[in-house]
Write a protein that holds these residues in place. Structure first.
Motif, PDB file in Angstrom:
ATOM      1  N   PHE A  86       0.825  -1.208   0.000  1.00  0.00           N
ATOM      2  CA  PHE A  86       0.000   0.000   0.000  1.00  0.00           C
ATOM      3  C   PHE A  86       0.860   1.258   0.000  1.00  0.00           C
ATOM      4  CE2 PHE A  86      -2.342   3.391   2.127  1.00  0.00           C
ATOM      5  CZ  PHE A  86      -3.501   3.427   1.365  1.00  0.00           C
ATOM      6  N   LEU A  87       1.887   1.287   0.858  1.00  0.00           N
ATOM      7  CA  LEU A  87       2.734   2.480   0.951  1.00  0.00           C
ATOM      8  C   LEU A  87       3.501   2.725  -0.343  1.00  0.00           C
ATOM      9  CD1 LEU A  87       4.156   2.186   4.584  1.00  0.00           C
ATOM     10  CD2 LEU A  87       2.375   3.727   3.747  1.00  0.00           C
ATOM     11  N   ILE A  88       4.045   1.653  -0.926  1.00  0.00           N
ATOM     12  CA  ILE A  88       4.778   1.796  -2.186  1.00  0.00           C
ATOM     13  C   ILE A  88       3.836   2.275  -3.290  1.00  0.00           C
ATOM     14  CG2 ILE A  88       6.008   0.539  -4.005  1.00  0.00           C
ATOM     15  CD1 ILE A  88       7.108  -1.286  -1.772  1.00  0.00           C
ATOM     16  N   GLY A  89       2.675   1.645  -3.383  1.00  0.00           N
ATOM     17  CA  GLY A  89       1.703   2.025  -4.410  1.00  0.00           C
ATOM     18  C   GLY A  89       1.180   3.433  -4.222  1.00  0.00           C
ATOM     19  N   GLN A  90       0.959   3.836  -2.975  1.00  0.00           N
ATOM     20  CA  GLN A  90       0.471   5.186  -2.696  1.00  0.00           C
ATOM     21  C   GLN A  90       1.473   6.235  -3.150  1.00  0.00           C
ATOM     22  OE1 GLN A  90       0.609   6.632   1.372  1.00  0.00           O
ATOM     23  NE2 GLN A  90      -1.528   7.273   1.233  1.00  0.00           N
ATOM     24  N   GLN A  91       2.741   6.043  -2.799  1.00  0.00           N
ATOM     25  CA  GLN A  91       3.761   7.010  -3.174  1.00  0.00           C
ATOM     26  C   GLN A  91       3.984   7.026  -4.691  1.00  0.00           C
ATOM     27  OE1 GLN A  91       5.190   9.311  -1.191  1.00  0.00           O
ATOM     28  NE2 GLN A  91       3.695   8.528   0.277  1.00  0.00           N
ATOM     29  N   LEU A  92       3.971   5.850  -5.311  1.00  0.00           N
ATOM     30  CA  LEU A  92       4.111   5.796  -6.771  1.00  0.00           C
ATOM     31  C   LEU A  92       2.944   6.492  -7.456  1.00  0.00           C
ATOM     32  CD1 LEU A  92       5.422   2.184  -7.550  1.00  0.00           C
ATOM     33  CD2 LEU A  92       6.596   4.351  -7.986  1.00  0.00           C
ATOM     34  N   GLY A  93       1.739   6.282  -6.930  1.00  0.00           N
ATOM     35  CA  GLY A  93       0.557   6.902  -7.516  1.00  0.00           C
ATOM     36  C   GLY A  93       0.618   8.415  -7.465  1.00  0.00           C
ATOM     37  N   VAL A  94       0.989   8.969  -6.304  1.00  0.00           N
ATOM     38  CA  VAL A  94       1.116  10.423  -6.172  1.00  0.00           C
ATOM     39  C   VAL A  94       2.207  10.949  -7.095  1.00  0.00           C
ATOM     40  CG1 VAL A  94       1.708  12.291  -4.590  1.00  0.00           C
ATOM     41  CG2 VAL A  94       0.234  10.431  -3.806  1.00  0.00           C
ATOM     42  N   PHE A  95       3.313  10.201  -7.202  1.00  0.00           N
ATOM     43  CA  PHE A  95       4.410  10.608  -8.084  1.00  0.00           C
ATOM     44  C   PHE A  95       3.968  10.597  -9.546  1.00  0.00           C
ATOM     45  CE2 PHE A  95       8.119   9.576 -10.722  1.00  0.00           C
ATOM     46  CZ  PHE A  95       8.942  10.654 -10.401  1.00  0.00           C
ATOM     47  N   ILE A  96       3.241   9.563  -9.948  1.00  0.00           N
ATOM     48  CA  ILE A  96       2.736   9.476 -11.321  1.00  0.00           C
ATOM     49  C   ILE A  96       1.799  10.649 -11.621  1.00  0.00           C
ATOM     50  CG2 ILE A  96       1.222   8.138 -12.853  1.00  0.00           C
ATOM     51  CD1 ILE A  96       2.391   5.609 -11.528  1.00  0.00           C
ATOM     52  N   PHE A  97       0.952  10.977 -10.660  1.00  0.00           N
ATOM     53  CA  PHE A  97       0.019  12.090 -10.829  1.00  0.00           C
ATOM     54  C   PHE A  97       0.764  13.413 -11.000  1.00  0.00           C
ATOM     55  CE2 PHE A  97      -2.181  15.568  -8.531  1.00  0.00           C
ATOM     56  CZ  PHE A  97      -3.221  15.786  -9.423  1.00  0.00           C
ATOM     57  N   LEU A  98       1.717  13.678 -10.105  1.00  0.00           N
ATOM     58  CA  LEU A  98       2.446  14.942 -10.153  1.00  0.00           C
ATOM     59  C   LEU A  98       3.308  15.055 -11.407  1.00  0.00           C
ATOM     60  CD1 LEU A  98       3.568  15.346  -6.422  1.00  0.00           C
ATOM     61  CD2 LEU A  98       1.743  16.577  -7.616  1.00  0.00           C
ATOM     62  N   SER A  99       3.998  13.975 -11.753  1.00  0.00           N
ATOM     63  CA  SER A  99       4.839  14.019 -12.949  1.00  0.00           C
ATOM     64  C   SER A  99       3.990  14.180 -14.208  1.00  0.00           C
ATOM     65  CB  SER A  99       5.714  12.766 -13.047  1.00  0.00           C
ATOM     66  OG  SER A  99       4.924  11.595 -13.111  1.00  0.00           O
ATOM     67  N   GLY A 100       2.760  13.657 -14.181  1.00  0.00           N
ATOM     68  CA  GLY A 100       1.855  13.849 -15.310  1.00  0.00           C
ATOM     69  C   GLY A 100       1.451  15.304 -15.465  1.00  0.00           C
ATOM     70  N   LEU A 101       1.235  15.996 -14.333  1.00  0.00           N
ATOM     71  CA  LEU A 101       0.877  17.417 -14.394  1.00  0.00           C
ATOM     72  C   LEU A 101       2.019  18.280 -14.913  1.00  0.00           C
ATOM     73  CD1 LEU A 101      -1.113  18.090 -11.076  1.00  0.00           C
ATOM     74  CD2 LEU A 101      -2.015  17.693 -13.362  1.00  0.00           C
ATOM     75  N   MET A 102       3.251  17.850 -14.640  1.00  0.00           N
ATOM     76  CA  MET A 102       4.415  18.660 -15.021  1.00  0.00           C
ATOM     77  C   MET A 102       4.490  18.895 -16.527  1.00  0.00           C
ATOM     78  SD  MET A 102       7.255  16.917 -12.515  1.00  0.00           S
ATOM     79  CE  MET A 102       6.937  16.757 -10.756  1.00  0.00           C
ATOM     80  N   GLY A 103       4.102  17.918 -17.303  1.00  0.00           N
ATOM     81  CA  GLY A 103       4.145  18.075 -18.755  1.00  0.00           C
ATOM     82  C   GLY A 103       2.785  18.054 -19.405  1.00  0.00           C
ATOM     83  N   THR A 127       1.151  18.013 -23.619  1.00  0.00           N
ATOM     84  CA  THR A 127       0.509  16.814 -24.171  1.00  0.00           C
ATOM     85  C   THR A 127      -0.995  16.988 -24.361  1.00  0.00           C
ATOM     86  OG1 THR A 127       0.363  15.909 -21.910  1.00  0.00           O
ATOM     87  CG2 THR A 127       2.236  15.220 -23.253  1.00  0.00           C
ATOM     88  N   ASP A 128      -1.633  17.796 -23.508  1.00  0.00           N
ATOM     89  CA  ASP A 128      -3.083  17.979 -23.616  1.00  0.00           C
ATOM     90  C   ASP A 128      -3.466  18.869 -24.794  1.00  0.00           C
ATOM     91  OD1 ASP A 128      -3.553  16.349 -21.479  1.00  0.00           O
ATOM     92  OD2 ASP A 128      -3.899  17.960 -20.023  1.00  0.00           O
ATOM     93  N   THR A 163     -14.297  22.554 -17.524  1.00  0.00           N
ATOM     94  CA  THR A 163     -13.408  21.449 -17.904  1.00  0.00           C
ATOM     95  C   THR A 163     -13.203  20.538 -16.700  1.00  0.00           C
ATOM     96  OG1 THR A 163     -11.413  22.700 -17.324  1.00  0.00           O
ATOM     97  CG2 THR A 163     -12.219  22.879 -19.589  1.00  0.00           C
ATOM     98  N   LYS A 164     -12.773  19.322 -16.967  1.00  0.00           N
ATOM     99  CA  LYS A 164     -12.502  18.369 -15.889  1.00  0.00           C
ATOM    100  C   LYS A 164     -11.248  17.581 -16.250  1.00  0.00           C
ATOM    101  CE  LYS A 164     -14.726  14.990 -12.859  1.00  0.00           C
ATOM    102  NZ  LYS A 164     -15.952  14.201 -12.589  1.00  0.00           N
ATOM    103  N   GLY A 165     -10.174  17.851 -15.511  1.00  0.00           N
ATOM    104  CA  GLY A 165      -8.919  17.163 -15.765  1.00  0.00           C
ATOM    105  C   GLY A 165      -7.964  17.937 -16.642  1.00  0.00           C
ATOM    106  N   PHE A 166      -8.288  19.204 -16.944  1.00  0.00           N
ATOM    107  CA  PHE A 166      -7.391  20.043 -17.759  1.00  0.00           C
ATOM    108  C   PHE A 166      -6.633  20.962 -16.806  1.00  0.00           C
ATOM    109  CE2 PHE A 166      -6.615  23.814 -20.552  1.00  0.00           C
ATOM    110  CZ  PHE A 166      -5.733  23.178 -21.422  1.00  0.00           C
ATOM    111  N   ARG A 167      -5.501  20.468 -16.316  1.00  0.00           N
ATOM    112  CA  ARG A 167      -4.726  21.193 -15.308  1.00  0.00           C
ATOM    113  C   ARG A 167      -3.240  21.126 -15.610  1.00  0.00           C
ATOM    114  NH1 ARG A 167      -6.351  18.404  -9.855  1.00  0.00           N
ATOM    115  NH2 ARG A 167      -6.347  16.600 -11.218  1.00  0.00           N
ATOM    116  N   GLY A 168      -2.511  22.046 -15.005  1.00  0.00           N
ATOM    117  CA  GLY A 168      -1.066  22.042 -15.113  1.00  0.00           C
ATOM    118  C   GLY A 168      -0.436  21.886 -13.752  1.00  0.00           C
ATOM    119  N   PHE A 169       0.863  21.946 -13.701  1.00  0.00           N
ATOM    120  CA  PHE A 169       1.594  21.792 -12.449  1.00  0.00           C
ATOM    121  C   PHE A 169       1.541  23.092 -11.663  1.00  0.00           C
ATOM    122  CE2 PHE A 169       5.624  21.557  -9.980  1.00  0.00           C
ATOM    123  CZ  PHE A 169       5.311  20.427  -9.244  1.00  0.00           C
ATOM    124  N   GLY A 170       0.674  23.121 -10.651  1.00  0.00           N
ATOM    125  CA  GLY A 170       0.516  24.323  -9.837  1.00  0.00           C
ATOM    126  C   GLY A 170      -0.247  25.430 -10.523  1.00  0.00           C
TER     127      GLY A 170
END
Length: 375
Positions: free
Chosen positions: A28-45, A49-50, A174-181
């Motif tokens: 759970f802990l590994i998956g939770q941290q990976l999930g948050v990382f995947i989410f944040l890194s997705g917002l960065m770019g 891509t959108d 819109t729903k899901g159209f966001r950037g990093f910060g």
């Protein structure tokens, strides 16, 4: 082997549950941290891509889509004349402050293109309510569903508010159209300039669509060679560059990696010490197996089989809890998913710490003499 291993597991239910709990916590802990990382890194770019464009042409010093410089509008004409370019259109990105009727305020990022290309900024899959054509109305902008708190908690269509002291209204959700910060608000390029007091002679980027998708790299090279002061990026490469730059300049990767390492270490010791304690309680049973002909190789296989059974059960339960977490946080906008490869790597990591942890028990059991059963 599986039958005997299962009997050993069932015999001491308390310690077996302890091992499974250790595994599911690590999962759970590994998956939770990976999930948050995947989410944040997705917002960065996400912006690169959108937005529907094959190539981004930005300032020559820019390598992060979230920090664009300024280009002279004359670069647009030069790029439009490049061989292989189907169409090129300008993009304005500008920060602005908002004031809402409930007395709150917030910061937004305005995205503006000409009226004929507003559909290039956001696809229909990210439109929750309203029509993209309504952005042509006076003062019209979009609001992001997951940024409601930053947008006065009211992004209903027709809601009036102020951007830099000038009247605006939401006509699109819109729903899901966001950037990093960033809270993205889509509008026309003229209105983005009006709200942010931008000069009509400057733009943030030129978005390019090519005639043949196979020629993207060729068109990129031509632009970089023939237009001074700009740098052309394929959309995916600009997104990757943005992610790399932010990760290198922030502590996100370090903090996520540290927490994952601690989860692995905690799982290793919980599993190892619990299996070791269980082995001490079952020394006579293992001694009996040796007395009737089982060698250390057989005993090792038995212990490792138990470890893999624990891994499978703990991983499945941990994954179920992780899916519950993923579903829960998705309602607040923290959206991520795991690819089959990531799940396989997670299972391999959990299996590795289980097998490594079982080494504590193996060291003790290998030293057991068959005669110990008769003492």
């Amino acid at each position: 082997m599986l039958k005997i291993a299962w009997k050993f597991i069932k015999f001491d239910k308390a310690k077996s549950i302890g091992v499974v709990v250790g595994i599911l916590i690590s999962t759970f802990l590994i998956g939770q941290q990976l999930g948050v990382f995947i989410f944040l890194s997705g917002l960065m770019g996400a912006l690169a891509t959108d937005v529907k464009a094959d190539i981004w042409v930005v300032d020559s010093k820019t390598d992060d889509v979230n920090q664009l410089g300024r280009l002279d509008i004359r670069n647009l004409r030069a790029i439009q004349g490049i061989n292989g370019v189907k169409e090129a259109f300008p993009l304005i990105i500008a920060g602005a402050s908002c004031n809402f009727k409930n007395g709150t305020s917030g910061a937004i990022t305005l995205l503006g293109v000409d009226e004929t290309h507003t559909n290039a900024l956001v696809g229909n899959d990210k439109i929750m309510a309203g029509k993209i054509s309504d952005l042509q109305l006076d003062g019209a902008v979009s609001g992001e569903f997951f940024e409601k708190k930053n947008l006065g908690n009211n992004i209903n269509l027709g809601t009036n508010f102020e951007i830099n002291g000038k009247r605006a209204l939401f006509v699109l959700q819109t729903k899901g159209f966001r950037g990093f910060g960033s809270s993205f608000c889509i509008t026309t390029i003229e209105r983005a300039r009006f709200f942010s007091n931008q000069s009509p002679n400057t733009i943030s980027a030129v978005l390019v669509d090519v005639e043949n998708p196979k020629d993207i790299d060729k068109v990129v090279a031509t632009i970089n060679q023939n237009v001074f002061g700009v740098h052309a990026w394929p959309s995916q490469k600009l997104a990757s560059s943005s992610v790399k730059k932010i990760l290198a300049s922030s502590g996100i990767a370090l903090s996520t990696g540290t927490l994952i390492i601690f989860a692995l270490i905690a799982g290793f010791f919980i599993i190892g010490l619990t299996l070791y304690s269980s082995a001490l309680d079952r020394l006579k049973d293992y001694g009996t197996l040796k007395a009737i002909g089982a060698d250390n190789k057989y005993i090792s296989k038995l212990i490792l089989t138990q470890a893999m059974l624990f891994t499978f059960v703990g991983f499945i339960i941990g994954l179920a809890l992780l899916e519950g977490f993923r579903f829960g946080v998705a309602k607040s906008g923290l959206i991520f998913s795991f690819s089959p490869l990531v799940l396989l790597l997670m299972f391999a990591a959990i299996g590795l710490i289980s097998l490594s942890g079982s080494s504590f028990a193996l060291i003790r059991i290998r030293s057991v003499e068959p005669a110990a059963v008769f003492r």
